[in-house]
Scaffold this motif. Sequence first.
Motif, PDB file in Angstrom:
ATOM      1  N   UNK A 428       0.831  -1.210   0.000  1.00  0.00           N
ATOM      2  CA  UNK A 428       0.000   0.000   0.000  1.00  0.00           C
ATOM      3  C   UNK A 428       0.863   1.257   0.000  1.00  0.00           C
ATOM      4  N   UNK A 429       0.352   2.304  -0.627  1.00  0.00           N
ATOM      5  CA  UNK A 429       1.122   3.552  -0.768  1.00  0.00           C
ATOM      6  C   UNK A 429       1.622   4.062   0.579  1.00  0.00           C
ATOM      7  N   UNK A 633      -4.032  -7.294  -6.917  1.00  0.00           N
ATOM      8  CA  UNK A 633      -3.173  -7.383  -5.745  1.00  0.00           C
ATOM      9  C   UNK A 633      -3.042  -6.074  -4.995  1.00  0.00           C
ATOM     10  N   UNK A 634      -3.134  -4.955  -5.704  1.00  0.00           N
ATOM     11  CA  UNK A 634      -3.001  -3.662  -5.038  1.00  0.00           C
ATOM     12  C   UNK A 634      -4.243  -3.368  -4.196  1.00  0.00           C
ATOM     13  N   UNK A 635      -5.403  -3.750  -4.710  1.00  0.00           N
ATOM     14  CA  UNK A 635      -6.630  -3.610  -3.929  1.00  0.00           C
ATOM     15  C   UNK A 635      -6.572  -4.522  -2.699  1.00  0.00           C
ATOM     16  N   UNK A 636      -6.067  -5.747  -2.893  1.00  0.00           N
ATOM     17  CA  UNK A 636      -5.963  -6.692  -1.777  1.00  0.00           C
ATOM     18  C   UNK A 636      -4.975  -6.207  -0.720  1.00  0.00           C
ATOM     19  N   UNK A 639      -6.866  -4.022   1.503  1.00  0.00           N
ATOM     20  CA  UNK A 639      -7.774  -4.837   2.325  1.00  0.00           C
ATOM     21  C   UNK A 639      -6.993  -5.527   3.436  1.00  0.00           C
ATOM     22  N   UNK A 640      -5.829  -6.067   3.065  1.00  0.00           N
ATOM     23  CA  UNK A 640      -4.981  -6.766   4.035  1.00  0.00           C
ATOM     24  C   UNK A 640      -4.580  -5.836   5.167  1.00  0.00           C
ATOM     25  N   UNK A 641      -4.266  -4.608   4.806  1.00  0.00           N
ATOM     26  CA  UNK A 641      -3.864  -3.622   5.810  1.00  0.00           C
ATOM     27  C   UNK A 641      -5.016  -3.338   6.770  1.00  0.00           C
TER      28      UNK A 641
END
Length: 715
Positions: A428-429, A633-636, A639-641
């Motif tokens: 994530x950014x 994967x970037x969206x996930x 979500x993971x965060x």
Amino acid sequence: MPSYSLATPLAEAVGDTLAKGLRRAFQMTTVGDLMAHYPRRFASRGQLTPIAQLPVGELVTIVAEVLSATTRQMRGRRGEIVEVLIGDGNGTMSLTFFGQSWRVKDLRAGRQGIFSGKVGEYRGQKQLTHPDYELFDDEGTARLSAEAWHNVPIPIYPATSTFSSWQVKRCVDQVLTGLGEVPEPLPDAFRAAQGLLDARTALVRMHAPESFDQIGPARETLRMHEAFVLQAALLQQRQFVRMMSATARPAGDLLERFDAALPFERTPDQHTVGDRIAADLVGEWPMNRLVQGEVGSGKTLVALRAMLQVAQSGGQSALIAPTEVLAAQHVRSMARMLGPALAPELMPTLLTGQQPAAERRRAALRVASGQARIVVGTHALLSESTTFADLGLVVVDEQHRFGVDQRETLRAKGSSPHVLVLTATPIPRTVAMTVFGDLDVSTIRTMPGGRAGISTFVAPVGEKPGWFARVWERVAEEVRLGRQAFVVCPAIDASTETDEDEPVEEAEPGRTRWGVLQAAALLESHPDYRDIRVQILHGKMPADEKDAVMQAFARGDIDVLVATTVVEVGVDVPNASTMVILEADRFGVSQLHQLRGRVGRGAVPGLCILVTEADPYTPARARVGAVAATTDGFELAEVDLDLRGEGDVLGDAQSGVRSSLRLLRVVADADLIATARAEAERLLAEDPALDRHPGLAAAISGRVSHRERAALAKN
């Protein structure tokens, strides 16, 4: 009155005994450490914590009023038991003291205070046995009006069983009375523009607010301090790297010949990132770049082109991979991509700890002589016996598997080599900005064409047991179409819970446990699998055996590979169409996404089945559902965060980051972090050594320790 600075040893400020207690309980050594131990919440004397909701077995701190206190004789032994009833208007509980009858005089009905201890239960009523407590000062009550008294917040500090919240508070109060000037980390103009408090006022109001209104501005100021100091430290580290001189590695005919022979066109992102790296390699300072991209986006191609550019001047590149399976596959795929003309010139060489001694000696000799210009290995590359003739580029594959110490060990084998860090786990950014702020970050988003994509489904066998049989039927159907399948388990042997590589979560009690051995045994006895070739793979197998299994699977000699997460990264079998993950809820979001990326890599459509017995509406089930909902994967990663929290995502390997964030939340405070970074960049451009900003220099020194700075340097 003594005056304390943030650097004053705690023993000078609170005495040896309390200082030792604080060091044992919280690893504090200075006044600054104590001042950074912020209250976790604030209680009000007029707003009592609900006793009815206290969980049995947990250490709690509550605000309550004494309702009654009595003593009675202990049975069968000398002494008295003191029983105190306390309440908060919503519920009551008892306090019990053995052999301390004098407490009845202290704990009189009507007195209020803070009580702390482990919640127990006796005859159906919650109780605290021998709790710590502090009663509110009656003289103070008399001095203040009732309304003002009720509005003075009571700080409740993170505590341990050996050091209570109000013991911390007593130490803080003692230090605050003698606290001198506090270094101001923020530039005055920036602080004023943001409407923030000065550093000393923020600390005082955080620890001893006169009203609840004072807490918010103090917290906002201290959150900005954390963001600004960390970003300044990271950016300063980037400047230190840029003060080093690097050997320029211009491209030449090696790269031209490689590009001319490529059987496909590179994606736009591969072009963009490749051009950026090519420019870095001829720059004045060593490249320090992180490349993130989806599984199969072409990061290996980008890295190989960088290696060819370094090889042009005789330099060597070392790629360190987390597993032997992946290292061996990298060597094979690179040799294949280089082709019969270039491969003999660059001699891609594998170096691992499990190679036969004679083979490893030959490989080490090729590396030391410079004959091997591309070296791929595992932790064996870090060995003192491994030396390079001219190490010009270090490539770290799957950065989350390596600590900063290991990366630095490899880097030290060259003279300021360029560093390229690869990750297929999108970051994530906000995390990239906070953890990898000293690295230049590039992203490959566009995927190569010709891929059929992946469909993902959850098999909730806890609620629908019949689906379990259908999973195996579906795999057999794919095999009969001439395709191959992976079955991934969280352990090698579920009966002994033998895990490897990254740990997985504990399974819930009463659930079916699956290991590689159990899953393989199930398929061997399954009537649909009589003619299907099943083989196992796990990290405890000898290296040559693992390699032989992977090569056989790649050739199509194995139909179903039952494995642990050893296949998580880098394994490339285009004919593999199906991925079954057993006990999927025991894996993290990024791990499930990585595993899923092993299928759908060719023209064959991919199918991923996530088998779970996790209860609906649990966090474990939410992770599985999130992965099934998207292949982005970037969206996930975002979500993971949200699901895991930033502490777990940042990880202990990124030393210095977690320990320096107390109030800052990486997700919620993304805009604040970006603001801090922009201002820190501006400030460092004008004053790189911080000569004109001694407060910031002092804050960096105090907040980010020497050990943590060393860790940042190794990033």
